[in-house]
Enzyme design. Structure first.
Site, short mmCIF file in Angstrom:
data_model
loop_
_atom_site.label_atom_id
_atom_site.label_comp_id
_atom_site.label_asym_id
_atom_site.label_seq_id
_atom_site.Cartn_x
_atom_site.Cartn_y
_atom_site.Cartn_z
N LYS A 206 0.84 -1.20 0.00
CA LYS A 206 0.00 0.00 0.00
C LYS A 206 0.88 1.26 0.00
O LYS A 206 2.10 1.17 0.21
CB LYS A 206 -0.92 -0.04 1.23
CG LYS A 206 -1.96 -1.18 1.17
CD LYS A 206 -2.79 -1.24 2.45
CE LYS A 206 -3.88 -2.31 2.35
NZ LYS A 206 -4.69 -2.40 3.60
N GLU B 39 -9.32 -10.25 -7.98
CA GLU B 39 -8.38 -9.14 -7.80
C GLU B 39 -7.26 -9.19 -8.85
O GLU B 39 -6.86 -8.14 -9.37
CB GLU B 39 -7.80 -9.18 -6.38
CG GLU B 39 -8.85 -8.81 -5.33
CD GLU B 39 -8.43 -9.09 -3.90
OE1 GLU B 39 -9.25 -8.89 -3.00
OE2 GLU B 39 -7.30 -9.53 -3.66
N HIS C 215 -1.68 -5.53 1.34
CA HIS C 215 -2.96 -6.20 1.05
C HIS C 215 -2.69 -7.62 0.58
O HIS C 215 -1.71 -7.86 -0.13
CB HIS C 215 -3.72 -5.46 -0.07
CG HIS C 215 -4.88 -6.26 -0.59
ND1 HIS C 215 -6.12 -6.25 0.01
CD2 HIS C 215 -4.95 -7.14 -1.62
CE1 HIS C 215 -6.92 -7.08 -0.65
NE2 HIS C 215 -6.24 -7.64 -1.64
N TYR D 283 -12.29 -2.82 -3.42
CA TYR D 283 -12.84 -2.95 -2.06
C TYR D 283 -14.37 -2.97 -2.06
O TYR D 283 -15.00 -2.52 -1.10
CB TYR D 283 -12.31 -1.82 -1.18
CG TYR D 283 -10.90 -2.04 -0.66
CD1 TYR D 283 -10.56 -3.21 0.04
CD2 TYR D 283 -9.91 -1.08 -0.83
CE1 TYR D 283 -9.27 -3.41 0.53
CE2 TYR D 283 -8.62 -1.28 -0.33
CZ TYR D 283 -8.31 -2.44 0.35
OH TYR D 283 -7.03 -2.62 0.86
N ASN E 236 -1.82 -0.22 7.44
CA ASN E 236 -1.29 -1.58 7.64
C ASN E 236 -0.46 -2.11 6.47
O ASN E 236 -0.24 -3.31 6.34
CB ASN E 236 -2.40 -2.55 8.08
CG ASN E 236 -3.48 -2.73 7.03
OD1 ASN E 236 -3.40 -2.18 5.94
ND2 ASN E 236 -4.50 -3.52 7.37
P1 DAT Z 1 -7.61 -7.10 5.14
O1 DAT Z 1 -6.83 -5.99 4.51
O2 DAT Z 1 -6.84 -7.73 6.27
O3 DAT Z 1 -8.12 -8.11 4.15
P2 DAT Z 1 -10.35 -6.08 5.23
O4 DAT Z 1 -10.51 -6.66 3.88
O5 DAT Z 1 -11.36 -6.44 6.27
O6 DAT Z 1 -8.89 -6.46 5.85
O7 DAT Z 1 -10.29 -4.50 5.15
C1 DAT Z 1 -9.54 -3.88 4.11
C2 DAT Z 1 -8.78 -2.72 4.70
O8 DAT Z 1 -9.68 -1.76 5.25
C3 DAT Z 1 -7.84 -3.10 5.86
O9 DAT Z 1 -6.59 -3.59 5.42
C4 DAT Z 1 -7.73 -1.79 6.58
C5 DAT Z 1 -9.13 -1.18 6.41
N1 DAT Z 1 -9.97 -1.51 7.56
C6 DAT Z 1 -10.57 -2.69 7.82
N2 DAT Z 1 -11.27 -2.66 8.97
C7 DAT Z 1 -11.09 -1.40 9.44
C8 DAT Z 1 -11.55 -0.72 10.61
N3 DAT Z 1 -12.33 -1.32 11.51
N4 DAT Z 1 -11.15 0.56 10.78
C9 DAT Z 1 -10.37 1.18 9.88
N5 DAT Z 1 -9.91 0.60 8.76
C10 DAT Z 1 -10.27 -0.67 8.55
MG MG Z 2 -9.54 -7.96 2.68
#
Ligand code: DAT
Ligand code: MG
Length: 152
Positions: free
Chosen positions: A11, A128, A117, A51, A114
């Site tokens: 990212k 994706e 991805h 997303y 974080n």
């Molecule tokens: P991942 O990236 O581990 O697959 P995800 O698909 O649930 O997680 O969410 C995509 C991204 O969105 C994640 O890397 C960071 C952001 N995100 C997820 N949950 C969040 C939250 N509760 N607060 C803020 N950002 C969040």
């Molecule tokens: Mg995800």
């Protein structure tokens, strides 16, 4: 399967912090094969499709603007159980819950920064990969070293 593919991206924060090489190194060291890589600054539309499952979440707008804040390094890695193992190597979504030794557990502290991805299922990996790469950008090649020494 040995030829399972997953979509992994560094990212914008990971790129800005100079962590691209370290993240690539972990997948190479593990024995996964890099089959596609490019640096891109994704559009809002592109990210909203990427997303799509999170549309409606309160953090969605800030997630999209963060992901648009600079270039991303998009990759496809191939190998045994690449999707699930890729997620294990990334660590939990919230870096404070990511084990040390994982990418997030070693390099970051906040969910909203974080750094990486990874696809969460084979179906989303296929979606994706097709969303980020043209067919001709994916390189189907043989690595004799991986074939002989990573697999029995
Ligand atoms: P991942 O990236 O581990 O697959 P995800 O698909 O649930 O997680 O969410 C995509 C991204 O969105 C994640 O890397 C960071 C952001 N995100 C997820 N949950 C969040 C939250 N509760 N607060 C803020 N950002 C969040
Ligand atoms: Mg995800």
């Amino acid at each position: 399967a040995n030829n399972e593919r997953t979509f992994i991206a560094v990212k914008p924060d990971g790129v800005q912090r100079g962590l691209v090489g370290k993240i690539i190194q972990r997948f190479e060291d593990r024995g996964y094969k890099l089959v596609a890589l490019k640096q891109v600054t994704p559009s809002k539309d592109h990210l909203e499709v990427h997303y799509q499952d999170l549309k409606g979440k309160p953090f969605f707008p800030s997630l999209i603007s963060y992901m648009q804040s600079g270039p991303v390094v998009a990759m496809v890695w191939q190998g045994l159980d690449a999707v699930k193992q890729g997620r294990v190597m990334l660590g939990a979504t919230n870096p404070l819950q990511s084990a040390p030794g994982t990418i997030r557990g070693d390099f970051c502290v906040q969910t909203g920064r974080n750094i990486c991805h990874g696809s969460d299922s084979v179906d989303s990996a296929n979606r994706e990969i097709a969303h980020w790469f043209k067919t001709e950008e994916i390189n189907d090649y043989t690595s004799d070293q991986i074939n002989k020494w990573v697999y029995e």
